[in-house]
Design a protein around this motif. Structure first.
Motif, mmCIF file in Angstrom:
data_model
loop_
_atom_site.group_PDB
_atom_site.id
_atom_site.type_symbol
_atom_site.label_atom_id
_atom_site.label_comp_id
_atom_site.label_asym_id
_atom_site.label_seq_id
_atom_site.Cartn_x
_atom_site.Cartn_y
_atom_site.Cartn_z
ATOM 1 N N GLU A 143 0.839 -1.192 0.000
ATOM 2 C CA GLU A 143 0.000 0.000 0.000
ATOM 3 C C GLU A 143 0.875 1.244 0.000
ATOM 4 O O GLU A 143 2.094 1.171 0.101
ATOM 5 N N GLY A 144 0.243 2.399 -0.079
ATOM 6 C CA GLY A 144 0.958 3.671 -0.086
ATOM 7 C C GLY A 144 0.592 4.474 -1.312
ATOM 8 O O GLY A 144 -0.111 4.003 -2.209
ATOM 9 N N GLU A 145 1.047 5.734 -1.349
ATOM 10 C CA GLU A 145 0.817 6.564 -2.528
ATOM 11 C C GLU A 145 1.452 5.897 -3.747
ATOM 12 O O GLU A 145 2.601 5.477 -3.705
ATOM 13 N N ALA A 146 0.696 5.802 -4.834
ATOM 14 C CA ALA A 146 1.154 5.080 -6.022
ATOM 15 C C ALA A 146 2.489 5.606 -6.519
ATOM 16 O O ALA A 146 3.398 4.834 -6.873
ATOM 17 N N ARG A 147 2.653 6.921 -6.535
ATOM 18 C CA ARG A 147 3.914 7.472 -7.052
ATOM 19 C C ARG A 147 5.080 7.174 -6.119
ATOM 20 O O ARG A 147 6.211 7.005 -6.575
ATOM 21 N N ASP A 148 4.816 7.078 -4.819
ATOM 22 C CA ASP A 148 5.886 6.729 -3.877
ATOM 23 C C ASP A 148 6.297 5.269 -4.029
ATOM 24 O O ASP A 148 7.488 4.937 -3.972
ATOM 25 N N VAL A 149 5.309 4.385 -4.220
ATOM 26 C CA VAL A 149 5.620 2.973 -4.444
ATOM 27 C C VAL A 149 6.427 2.817 -5.730
ATOM 28 O O VAL A 149 7.354 2.005 -5.807
ATOM 29 N N CYS A 195 15.750 -11.374 -13.471
ATOM 30 C CA CYS A 195 14.719 -11.808 -12.524
ATOM 31 C C CYS A 195 13.426 -11.053 -12.791
ATOM 32 O O CYS A 195 13.389 -10.091 -13.561
ATOM 33 N N VAL A 196 12.387 -11.512 -12.117
ATOM 34 C CA VAL A 196 11.077 -10.867 -12.167
ATOM 35 C C VAL A 196 10.658 -10.536 -10.746
ATOM 36 O O VAL A 196 10.773 -11.371 -9.840
ATOM 37 N N LEU A 197 10.173 -9.312 -10.535
ATOM 38 C CA LEU A 197 9.631 -8.887 -9.260
ATOM 39 C C LEU A 197 8.116 -8.756 -9.402
ATOM 40 O O LEU A 197 7.632 -8.033 -10.284
ATOM 41 N N LEU A 198 7.379 -9.441 -8.555
ATOM 42 C CA LEU A 198 5.918 -9.397 -8.589
ATOM 43 C C LEU A 198 5.389 -8.812 -7.280
ATOM 44 O O LEU A 198 5.950 -9.069 -6.209
ATOM 45 N N SER A 199 4.314 -8.059 -7.380
ATOM 46 C CA SER A 199 3.672 -7.556 -6.169
ATOM 47 C C SER A 199 2.204 -7.265 -6.449
ATOM 48 O O SER A 199 1.788 -7.067 -7.593
ATOM 49 N N GLY A 200 1.427 -7.261 -5.377
ATOM 50 C CA GLY A 200 0.015 -6.929 -5.453
ATOM 51 C C GLY A 200 -0.353 -6.010 -4.318
ATOM 52 O O GLY A 200 0.502 -5.563 -3.556
ATOM 53 N N GLY A 201 -1.624 -5.735 -4.175
ATOM 54 C CA GLY A 201 -2.091 -4.821 -3.143
ATOM 55 C C GLY A 201 -2.882 -3.700 -3.759
ATOM 56 O O GLY A 201 -3.363 -3.794 -4.893
ATOM 57 N N GLU A 202 -3.021 -2.617 -3.030
ATOM 58 C CA GLU A 202 -3.802 -1.490 -3.540
ATOM 59 C C GLU A 202 -3.167 -0.191 -3.086
ATOM 60 O O GLU A 202 -3.221 0.167 -1.912
ATOM 61 N N THR A 203 -2.542 0.503 -4.028
ATOM 62 C CA THR A 203 -1.989 1.815 -3.715
ATOM 63 C C THR A 203 -3.115 2.852 -3.722
ATOM 64 O O THR A 203 -4.262 2.551 -4.042
ATOM 65 N N THR A 204 -2.767 4.069 -3.366
ATOM 66 C CA THR A 204 -3.730 5.157 -3.344
ATOM 67 C C THR A 204 -3.198 6.331 -4.149
ATOM 68 O O THR A 204 -2.003 6.453 -4.385
ATOM 69 N N VAL A 205 -4.120 7.182 -4.573
ATOM 70 C CA VAL A 205 -3.767 8.400 -5.296
ATOM 71 C C VAL A 205 -4.478 9.568 -4.635
ATOM 72 O O VAL A 205 -5.707 9.554 -4.503
ATOM 73 N N THR A 206 -3.712 10.551 -4.204
ATOM 74 C CA THR A 206 -4.298 11.801 -3.754
ATOM 75 C C THR A 206 -4.434 12.695 -4.974
ATOM 76 O O THR A 206 -3.433 13.117 -5.555
ATOM 77 N N VAL A 207 -5.665 12.938 -5.384
ATOM 78 C CA VAL A 207 -5.905 13.656 -6.642
ATOM 79 C C VAL A 207 -5.663 15.149 -6.444
ATOM 80 O O VAL A 207 -6.321 15.795 -5.630
#
Length: 420
Positions: A280-286, A308-320
């Motif tokens: 999680e976290g602000e999408a641009r920060d992630v 290699c391959v890096l995989l991740s999931g979850g739900e980031t947020t965007v402050t519009v």
């Protein structure tokens, strides 16, 4: 021979979506027939596909109603399928929710309610708390979506403004037994946060919801503020008798989708590292953090070696803050591309497994080692696009969008980086 990176990214994304299809994951969790009636209800982007799967595997009588997003309907013979709006609720969702409550009235202890819930159900299952209106709910939803609040924080507020969320749908079904099948789209797979937990107890309070409102300086209609401040919107708590004998099962989750994608990458000869299914976290920060990890791999061979391959999931947020066309996955990618600064050998895809990133009928996008140079050649200004929350326009101009159409599932965001 390894496929071209773009092709491999798309194969991984497609595998993740396929692994989360209701036809694969729902049948093992179907209950035994009850002594009385079976009533099927549900809401979410995958709920119609789940309903179709139930019909395909159920030999006895059944009836019901589920609510799904516009464009996500699957024809059913015995279960009514209603389409409504997402992410901001509409009158169709409100009317369908009222019909659902009527369907579960006056059930007996011999009856069974099979509740099919997936991501998107918070907006689709719309029954305002007494004294509130659809316009109130729409206003709060819009503010929450713009605020930068996490999905668990948004759902906490929603639960305390609803006549169905926070366990109230289970109360409406009582004394019938309720079995809930969940497709998880939330970090941590907590049932209370999947469609705001309509059939499970809620340990959070109106005071918690008010704290979130203050934290993000969310403007509330006076009627909404009164419902929270008076505790009139309090949800059903653990230990309530309405939950006795009920069962809840998660039939698939983001981790399952990531593991399916990992198999595709390993078959292509690449080492795979799953960084987490609940980032999680602000999408641009992630995006910046992922770029930093990629740079460390390339320069230092830490914490992994390439390729290699890096995989991740979850739900980031965007402050519009801007007025562009954006979504959390494309915002993540644009920030990632800027931080990578056309680093050779790094490719990425991010997309929502439901096929809709933000409010666009676009799942996500792809970045390549020449994303920025191609953008500048077209006269695009990547940093300005990010500031204006306009990543969809940016990637469309490059021809790098990923469009799946309605996937009829939802196990949250999918992110893959190939580092060669």
């Amino acid at each position: 021979m390894m496929p071209a990176p773009r092709d491999l990214l798309r194969r991984m994304f497609d595998a993740a979506i396929a692994a989360a299809q209701p036809a694969h994951c729902v049948p093992p969790h179907l209950p035994r027939p009850p002594n009385g009636r079976l009533v099927v209800i549900g809401a979410g982007k995958a709920s119609a596909a789940m309903a179709r799967t139930v019909e395909d595997h159920w030999t006895g009588p059944l009836e019901g109603l589920v609510i799904t997003r516009y464009g996500y309907a699957v024809p059913c013979d015995r279960i009514d399928i209603v389409e409504a709006a997402h992410p901001v609720p509409d009158a169709a969702g409100m009317a369908a929710s009222a019909r659902m409550l009527e369907k579960v009235r006056d059930l007996s202890p011999n009856d069974l309610v099979l509740c099919l819930i997936s991501g998107g159900g918070s907006a689709l299952l719309t029954a305002p708390l007494e004294g509130l209106t659809l316009a109130d709910k729409q206003a709060v939803n819009r503010e929450l979506l713009r605020s930068g609040a996490t999905i668990s924080e948004m759902n906490c507020v929603r639960r305390h403004l609803s006549a169905v969320k926070g366990g109230r749908l289970a109360a409406a079904c009582h004394p019938a037994r309720v079995i809930t099948l969940l497709l998880s789209d939330v970090p941590g797979d907590d049932p209370i946060n999947i469609a705001s937990g309509p059939t499970v107890p809620d340990p959070t309070t109106c005071a918690d919801a008010l704290a979130i409102v203050r934290r993000y300086r969310i403007e509330l209609p006076n009627t909404v503020r009164e419902a929270l401040e008076s505790a009139r919107g309090e949800s059903l708590k653990p230990g309530s008798a309405v939950f006795a004998g009920n069962e809840t099962s998660i039939v698939t989750a983001p981790q399952h989708a990531l593991e399916a994608a990992a198999e595709v990458a390993r078959a292509a000869g690449l080492a795979v590292h799953i960084l987490g299914d609940s980032l999680e976290g602000e999408a641009r920060d992630v995006g910046k953090v992922m770029a930093g990890i990629a740079h460390q791999i390339i320069r230092r061979g830490q914490p992994f070696t390439s390729p290699c391959v890096l995989l991740s999931g979850g739900e980031t947020t965007v402050t519009v803050r801007g007025a562009g066309r954006g979504g959390r996955n494309v915002e993540f990618l644009l920030a990632l591309a800027l931080a990578l600064d056309d680093t050779p050998g790094v490719y990425g895809l991010a997309g929502d497994t439901d096929g809709v990133d933000g409010q666009e009928e676009i799942a996500g996008a792809i970045i390549t080692p020449d994303t920025l140079s191609r953008a500048w050649a077209l006269g695009l200004r990547p940093a300005d696009s990010l500031c204006d929350n306009d990543a969809h326009s940016f990637f469309e101009a490059l021809g790098d969008t990923v469009v799946t159409g309605p996937t009829r599932t939802n196990v949250n965001d999918f992110r893959a980086l190939i580092i060669l």
